[in-house]
Motif scaffolding. Structure first.
Motif, PDB file in Angstrom:
ATOM      1  N   TYR C  97       0.839  -1.200   0.000  1.00 44.97           N
ATOM      2  CA  TYR C  97       0.000   0.000   0.000  1.00 44.97           C
ATOM      3  C   TYR C  97       0.874   1.250   0.000  1.00 44.97           C
ATOM      4  O   TYR C  97       0.648   2.195  -0.765  1.00 44.97           O
ATOM      5  N   LEU C  98       1.884   1.229   0.860  1.00 40.62           N
ATOM      6  CA  LEU C  98       2.775   2.386   0.936  1.00 40.62           C
ATOM      7  C   LEU C  98       3.451   2.622  -0.413  1.00 40.62           C
ATOM      8  O   LEU C  98       3.542   3.760  -0.888  1.00 40.62           O
ATOM      9  N   LEU C  99       3.932   1.553  -1.016  1.00 35.78           N
ATOM     10  CA  LEU C  99       4.626   1.694  -2.300  1.00 35.78           C
ATOM     11  C   LEU C  99       3.707   2.317  -3.348  1.00 35.78           C
ATOM     12  O   LEU C  99       4.095   3.221  -4.081  1.00 35.78           O
ATOM     13  N   LYS C 100       2.475   1.826  -3.397  1.00 33.86           N
ATOM     14  CA  LYS C 100       1.515   2.350  -4.368  1.00 33.86           C
ATOM     15  C   LYS C 100       1.213   3.813  -4.104  1.00 33.86           C
ATOM     16  O   LYS C 100       1.219   4.652  -5.019  1.00 33.86           O
ATOM     17  N   ALA C 101       0.946   4.104  -2.838  1.00 31.26           N
ATOM     18  CA  ALA C 101       0.568   5.478  -2.485  1.00 31.26           C
ATOM     19  C   ALA C 101       1.709   6.433  -2.797  1.00 31.26           C
ATOM     20  O   ALA C 101       1.506   7.517  -3.346  1.00 31.26           O
ATOM     21  N   ALA C 102       2.924   6.015  -2.454  1.00 34.44           N
ATOM     22  CA  ALA C 102       4.084   6.885  -2.661  1.00 34.44           C
ATOM     23  C   ALA C 102       4.364   7.049  -4.158  1.00 34.44           C
ATOM     24  O   ALA C 102       4.562   8.165  -4.654  1.00 34.44           O
ATOM     25  N   LEU C 103       4.353   5.935  -4.874  1.00 39.68           N
ATOM     26  CA  LEU C 103       4.661   6.007  -6.303  1.00 39.68           C
ATOM     27  C   LEU C 103       3.632   6.877  -7.026  1.00 39.68           C
ATOM     28  O   LEU C 103       3.983   7.732  -7.851  1.00 39.68           O
ATOM     29  N   ASN C 104       2.373   6.712  -6.689  1.00 36.57           N
ATOM     30  CA  ASN C 104       1.348   7.500  -7.360  1.00 36.57           C
ATOM     31  C   ASN C 104       1.425   8.978  -6.994  1.00 36.57           C
ATOM     32  O   ASN C 104       1.161   9.841  -7.825  1.00 36.57           O
ATOM     33  N   ALA C 105       1.794   9.270  -5.746  1.00 36.21           N
ATOM     34  CA  ALA C 105       1.950  10.675  -5.351  1.00 36.21           C
ATOM     35  C   ALA C 105       3.062  11.313  -6.181  1.00 36.21           C
ATOM     36  O   ALA C 105       2.950  12.456  -6.640  1.00 36.21           O
ATOM     37  N   HIS C 109       2.714  14.184  -9.245  1.00 38.73           N
ATOM     38  CA  HIS C 109       3.516  15.393  -9.185  1.00 38.73           C
ATOM     39  C   HIS C 109       4.202  15.660 -10.532  1.00 38.73           C
ATOM     40  O   HIS C 109       4.337  16.790 -10.965  1.00 38.73           O
ATOM     41  N   ARG C 110       4.611  14.557 -11.179  1.00 37.10           N
ATOM     42  CA  ARG C 110       5.291  14.704 -12.463  1.00 37.10           C
ATOM     43  C   ARG C 110       4.306  14.843 -13.618  1.00 37.10           C
ATOM     44  O   ARG C 110       4.704  14.985 -14.768  1.00 37.10           O
ATOM     45  N   GLY C 111       3.021  14.716 -13.314  1.00 41.94           N
ATOM     46  CA  GLY C 111       2.021  14.813 -14.364  1.00 41.94           C
ATOM     47  C   GLY C 111       1.755  13.480 -15.051  1.00 41.94           C
ATOM     48  O   GLY C 111       1.101  13.436 -16.088  1.00 41.94           O
ATOM     49  N   ASP C 112       2.255  12.377 -14.456  1.00 40.29           N
ATOM     50  CA  ASP C 112       1.987  11.058 -15.035  1.00 40.29           C
ATOM     51  C   ASP C 112       0.680  10.503 -14.472  1.00 40.29           C
ATOM     52  O   ASP C 112       0.211  10.928 -13.418  1.00 40.29           O
ATOM     53  N   SER C 113       0.119   9.520 -15.158  1.00 32.02           N
ATOM     54  CA  SER C 113      -1.102   8.891 -14.650  1.00 32.02           C
ATOM     55  C   SER C 113      -0.741   7.893 -13.555  1.00 32.02           C
ATOM     56  O   SER C 113       0.427   7.524 -13.387  1.00 32.02           O
ATOM     57  N   GLU C 114      -1.764   7.441 -12.824  1.00 28.75           N
ATOM     58  CA  GLU C 114      -1.531   6.441 -11.780  1.00 28.75           C
ATOM     59  C   GLU C 114      -0.946   5.180 -12.393  1.00 28.75           C
ATOM     60  O   GLU C 114      -1.277   4.825 -13.525  1.00 28.75           O
TER      61      GLU C 114
END
Lengths: 481, 435, 250
Positions: C97-105, C109-114
């Motif tokens: 969960y942490l990995l997903k949440a962090a990576l998506n955040a 920020h970079r303007g990429d999709s989830e």
């Protein structure tokens, strides 16, 4: 029952050493309570008018109150009309110095191990001795006076320092606070008064020894300690009474006021007569003790070793009003035979960054009931308040009870509070281990119990710590066998 | 007209009114209730929960069966597919919504209203065995007034294939639902019972449900309860269990809903019985949630474990009171109780009252309580991984609560509790689909 | 990449960093060594933005931006990664969960999709295997009940998934046995690239046997007292820190 529990059963039988009666002529009121009795008490003490009014207001309020029943104790209710509310050793006039004190009285204190002659006293402890309703002697007064410290009996304070008494008396424990406090306010006969001026570190430990002697009397003492800004005082209190078949009432009130940066350390070794093995006699100890940390960074620390009394109802508390003020409560409560104790503390956090610590050790043996009851209340204003509470109970024998009733109320989200409690018995493994290493069962129990209480004993002034340990041994005698 | 008087007018409509023993029991309970009333905060056991608002209102029991389609959506959503279910709408059994197909004859799962007709003697032996009207007014009230409930009897050594769900739905404004559930497990029997309480949004009503559980020697019951009623509901739930020798009782309680809700869980532990109580409450909004447990160790060698977590946010107030009583003969008792709380806002409050009352000496008993906030260190750790502070707080709050959710062994119920948790978090940016 | 100029910081009233200057170019590996209390960990905490430290002077420019002006999560999203000396245990939040949440955040920020779930899991599983961790590890609470070595490997796993530009390793070698140290070092080496820089804070030289630094700095009493090539680390190992301290006070 296993061999070791039998051993445990046998370790509790020793005489209550301070149980003798001093044969003394005394001036004692007939039993009963009404406004005339209160006027007579006030008159005996030549009190100013404001005190009499204060007492009468308290009495009238008391008449509207009922005795509290929520504590985990069982006793036949007290007949307040059968008690005498004043008893004093007969003297023509108040003693000017120790040489005028009745030698029988001095002998009493000597027997109790409390010599009043200053030269006999361990250096550094001043004593106020309260016998039944009145203070009989206060030592080291001159030395204290030169430091600006006032240490005298409450009656004397009312006469000599009425402005201080008027300013502070009843401001921590109001006359209407509770049933026993109201009664005390109406009829208190003496007690100790301490005033430490600004910036003064009291040059010696102050101590009061309370002794109940007369039969059918109640003892109602009132203690007030005021620590001005930046001052520091350590106060010790000891209590004993003779063995009598009747129950006797002791309803004291203690008020502590600590102003900015002041520190009060209040230690008690309570060894009132606990009654006999069958629960006959003993003192009803219904006491209201409260400290008010009014000033910034003030600190009030209660340490109590409670081994006596048939019934104990006592919750030395701290009101942490000043920012960064600190409250502490260290307690060892031992109940044996038929004793019942319901004791603990209240920590009321009002100021920011206030901290409190509660360490309570309950030991229950015989058929006794031992209850810790404590409240930690953190009000909305008490940002970053901290509390740590640890309550441990030790059971010796299978007919006693140990109970833990904490109340935790938190209204401030930055507060942190931690409470832990355990109940256990001295394990047969522990006992066997000690015995295998050559200790007797008694010594093993005493060693284990002392270890259990160590956290509290280390808070006591040295001299008291030794006394407390010895007392613990006596209280538990016969609990192991 | 107060409730006690009102009783006279409805008593003949209540199930089992032709049974004289039940009439007598109800009449006595009504007298008890009219003497004591609802519990007052002056009573020690109710010092943190003041239910006088209930007295000011007058809730009335539902008279007709009502519109069966009213709560269809809620029921659809909460009824667990893999269970045998009894569904109650506003305190009345709804056969149409319940699912009992494939139930073997040896196992009895039916509404108490029906059981009073078919097995009155069995009901007689079970009713009022674990719950006592003298405990407080709510139980007396429930005994006098109960209109329906579940009757579950699992004979010796039987293990039903499916869990049993008791689903209650409140739909009626100012409605009063009084339920009495009776559960009995024979020697070596095992079962899972899930109680689910939900309500239509904004429905102000009173639900009073008492569950009595009798566990014979070596029986094993897993019992779950989810209280997620509407924001304006008053809920009183009592779960009273009697565990015979070596019986095992595992209870998990999750409370999110209601305006003011209290659940009591009491168990009486016989020799070598085991009792596990877990629970979670999240008092958000203006909610007042009270969890109150009493475990009485009566037999020797019994083991109990209690673990409750509470969160109070916004103007919510969470109350936990847990008492462990060890009787003189209950030597070798091993009891532990733990209560951890998070206090998340200035206007929220947590009150905790853990209690030990011990009359035996050879015991190991302990309790611990903490009240605090999220750890600054954990928040920083998450921030350093790119997660903003508000999300980090939310994630940690969720995690704190979710540990209790994870203990639920039934998948469907666990999912429902987790959904309720996510829906009730202060801000919900924790992604359920990532879990 | 990173330019630290005369950085000064204190904790409460105590000055810890007394003027640190450091230039890290893309692709470089810098080792910062020093005795206990020299300010090594403070430096990494200040760079990551932990509260409790007050910057009293100097500046830190990261990829042309003022690093000290950003919140901790902004720094992370900009590509600054701190591998903690003592990774925090967070029961109830799973690693995955942490990995997903962090990576998506960071992606947001970079303007990429989830990140797509179909891509995400295989990517994580591949990384986890190379760090010699069990897959079950992903579903356990963050660092909960992990051994010291597992915690450090978990830090490297997060680093690998989040693909930062600047990695700060705070005493990553502490508490590791030699096998665990090798695994961690292999993980770090696999991430070395021309556009990614590393700052390794360490007390001992042994980590540098496995991860070769370009530059070694010696920190003492809040200042860099000596900088040099990898040989400096060996010199320290032989002589200890005594001579450095004397130099600093002199």
């Amino acid at each position: 029952m296993s061999a070791t529990s039998e051993t445990l059963e046998n370790i509790i039988h020793k005489e209550y050493k301070p149980g003798f009666v001093t044969d003394l002529e005394s001036d004692t009121f007939p039993p009963g309570l009404n406004e005339d009795v209160i006027r007579a008490i006030s008159g005996k003490k030549n009190e100013p008018e404001f005190m009499l009014q204060w007492r009468l207001d308290a009495y009238r309020h008391w008449l509207t109150m009922t005795e509290p029943t929520w504590a985990y104790v069982n006793y036949e209710s007290v007949n307040y009309q059968s008690i005498s509310y004043y008893s004093a050793p007969k003297v023509k006039e108040g003693p000017k110095n120790l040489n005028e004190v009745d030698p029988k009285l001095l002998e009493t204190y000597k027997k109790l191990g409390i010599p009043l002659y200053e030269q006999e006293r361990l250096a550094g402890v001043a004593v106020d001795a309260v016998f039944d309703s009145v203070s009989v002697a206060t030592t080291f007064k001159d030395k204290l006076a030169s430091a600006g410290v006032i240490f005298c009996s409450m009656s004397e304070a009312i006469k000599e320092h009425p402005e201080l008494v008027r300013q502070y008396l009843g401001t921590v424990v109001p006359t209407s606070d509770n049933f026993f406090a109201a009664l005390n306010s109406a009829v208190f006969s003496d007690g100790s008064f301490v005033y430490i001026p600004k910036g003064v570190r009291c040059p010696m430990e102050l101590s009061t020894y309370f002794r109940i002697n007369a039969a059918n009397t109640g003892q109602f003492e009132r203690t007030l300690i005021i620590a001005e800004e930046g001052s520091h005082v350590s106060y010790l209190e000891g209590c004993t009474a003779p063995m009598r078949d009747e129950n006797q009432l002791h309803a004291a009130v203690v008020e502590l006021v600590a102003l900015d940066h002041a520190e009060i350390k209040y230690s008690t070794v309570q060894n009132w007569y606990p009654g006999d093995e069958e629960g006959r006699g003993g003192i009803y100890n219904f006491v209201t003790k409260r400290g008010d940390c009014r000033g910034r960074q003030s600190k009030i620390s209660w340490t109590q070793v409670e081994t006596g009394s048939a019934i104990t109802w006592k919750y030395p508390s701290c009101i942490l009003r000043g920012e960064e003020s600190v409250g502490e409560f260290y307690s060892v409560a031992v109940t044996n035979h038929c004793q019942q104790a319901d004791t603990g503390t209240k920590m009321i956090h009002i100021g920011k960054n206030t901290r409190s610590t509660i360490i309570s050790k309950g030991i229950s043996a015989g058929r006794a009931q031992n209850t810790y009851r404590g409240q930690v209340k953190i009000l909305k204003s008490a940002e970053n308040a901290r509390n740590y509470t640890q309550c441990d109970s030790l059971l010796i024998g299978d007919r006693c009870g140990a109970h833990t009733f904490p109340y935790i109320e938190v209204k401030q989200p930055s507060a942190q509070l931690e409470h832990e409690a355990t109940t256990s018995k001295i394990s047969e493994d522990q006992l066997f281990f000690c015995q295998q290493r050559g200790l007797s069962a008694e010594d093993a129990v005493s060693m284990i119990v002392n270890g259990f209480c160590k956290q509290v004993f280390k808070e006591l002034p040295m001299e008291f710590a030794v006394e407390a340990q010895a007392l613990l041994g006596i209280s538990l005698e016969g609990s192991v066998g | 007209m107060d409730y006690a008087e009102h009783y006279q007018t409805v008593s003949t409509d209540l199930p089992g009114h032709s049974l004289s023993w039940l009439q007598a029991l109800r009449t006595r309970a009504n007298i008890d209730f009219s003497t004591s009333g609802f519990p007052s905060p002056r009573e020690e056991e109710w010092r943190y929960t003041n239910i006088t608002p209930i007295e000011k209102k007058r809730f009335t029991p539902k008279v007709s069966a009502g519109d069966p389609s009213a709560a269809a959506e809620l029921i659809q959503h909460h009824r667990l597919d893999d269970t045998w279910s009894l569904v109650f709408v506003d305190g009345v059994y709804s056969a149409g919504h319940s699912r009992l197909t494939g139930l073997p004859e040896s196992i009895q799962i039916l509404p108490i209203s029906e059981a009073l007709e078919r097995y009155p003697e069995k009901v007689h032996t079970m009713l009022q065995q674990a719950a006592d009207c003298e405990t407080h007014g709510f139980i007396a009230f429930n005994t006098a007034y109960f209109r329906d409930g579940a009757f579950i009897v699992i004979p010796d050594k039987q293990v039903p294939e499916r869990p049993i769900q008791l689903l209650h739905v409140s739909t009626q404004a100012e409605g009063l639902s009084v339920l009495r559930h009776l559960i009995s497990l024979g020697i070596h029997a095992q079962a899972t019972v899930i109680e689910t309480y939900v309500g239509e949004k904004e429905t102000a009503c009173l639900t009073a449900a008492v569950t009595e559980i009798d566990l014979a020697a070596n029986a094993h019951l897993d019992h779950y309860k989810l209280q997620n009623e509407s924001d304006r509901t008053f809920h009183f739930g009592g779960i009273y269990s009697d565990q015979k020798a070596s019986a095992r009782f595992r209870q998990n309680h999750a409370a999110f809903g209601g305006l003011m809700a209290r659940t009591e869980i009491h168990s009486h532990l016989g020799q070598a019985a085991e009792c596990d109580l877990d629970g979670l409450f999240l008092a958000s909004g203006r909610r007042h949630l009270d969890t109150h447990t009493i475990l009485r160790h009566h037999g020797a060698h019994a083991v109990s474990r209690e673990s409750y977590r509470g969160i109070a946010s916004e103007r919510g107030r969470g109350v936990f009171s847990g008492r462990i009583v060890v009787d003189p003969q209950a030597q070798k008792t091993d009891a532990e109780m733990n209560n951890r709380n998070l206090l998340l806002s200035d206007d929220a409050e947590i009150d905790s009252k853990p209690q030990l009352e011990i009359h035996a000496d050879d015991v190991k008993c302990a309790h611990g309580v903490t009240v605090g906030q999220l750890s600054a260190e954990s928040i920083f750790y998450l921030q350093s991984r790119g997660i903003d502070e508000a999300s980090a707080r939310n994630m940690l709050t969720f995690a704190f609560a979710n540990e209790m959710v994870e203990k639920i062994r039934h998948d469907g119920h666990r999912q429902q509790v987790r959904d309720a948790l996510l829906a009730n978090l202060p801000q919900t940016d924790v992604r359920g689909d990532w879990l | 990449m990173l330019s630290i100029k005369n950085l000064q910081a204190r904790v409460e009233d105590k000055a810890i960093l007394k003027g640190i200057s450091l230039e890290v170019k893309p692709g470089e590996v810098h080792a910062i060594m020093g005795p206990n209390g020299s300010g090594k960990s403070t430096l990494s905490h200040v760079l990551a933005g932990r509260s409790g430290y007050e910057v009293t002077g100097g500046s830190v420019t990261y990829q042309g931006k003022d690093l000290l002006d950003m919140k901790p999560e902004e720094r992370a999203r900009e590509g600054v990664f701190l591998a903690f000396q003592y990774p925090v245990e967070i029961p109830g939040v799973s690693n995955i969960y942490l990995l997903k949440a962090a990576l998506n955040a960071i992606r947001k920020h970079r303007g990429d999709s989830e990140v797509d779930a179909m891509d995400f899991l295989p990517m994580v599983k591949a990384r986890i295997k190379s760090l010699n961790l069990d897959e079950q590890f992903l579903y356990r609470g963050v660092n909960e009940g992990f051994s010291g070595g597992e915690k450090k490997r978990n830090e490297i796993l997060q680093m690998a998934i989040l693909e930062p530009s600047l990695c700060i390793l705070d005493e990553t070698d502490s508490g590791l046995d030699i096998d665990a140290l090798k695994i961690v070092a292999d993980g770090v080496n696999a991430l070395r690239s021309p556009d990614r820089s590393f700052i390794m804070v360490t007390h001992y030289q042994r980590l540098l046997d496995y991860i070769k630094p370009d530059v070694v700095h010696v920190l003492a009493q809040g200042r860099i007292v000596k900088s040099g090539g990898p040989e400096l680390a060996h010199e320290l190992e032989e002589k200890g820190y005594g001579w450095i301290d004397q130099g600093a006070t002199a």
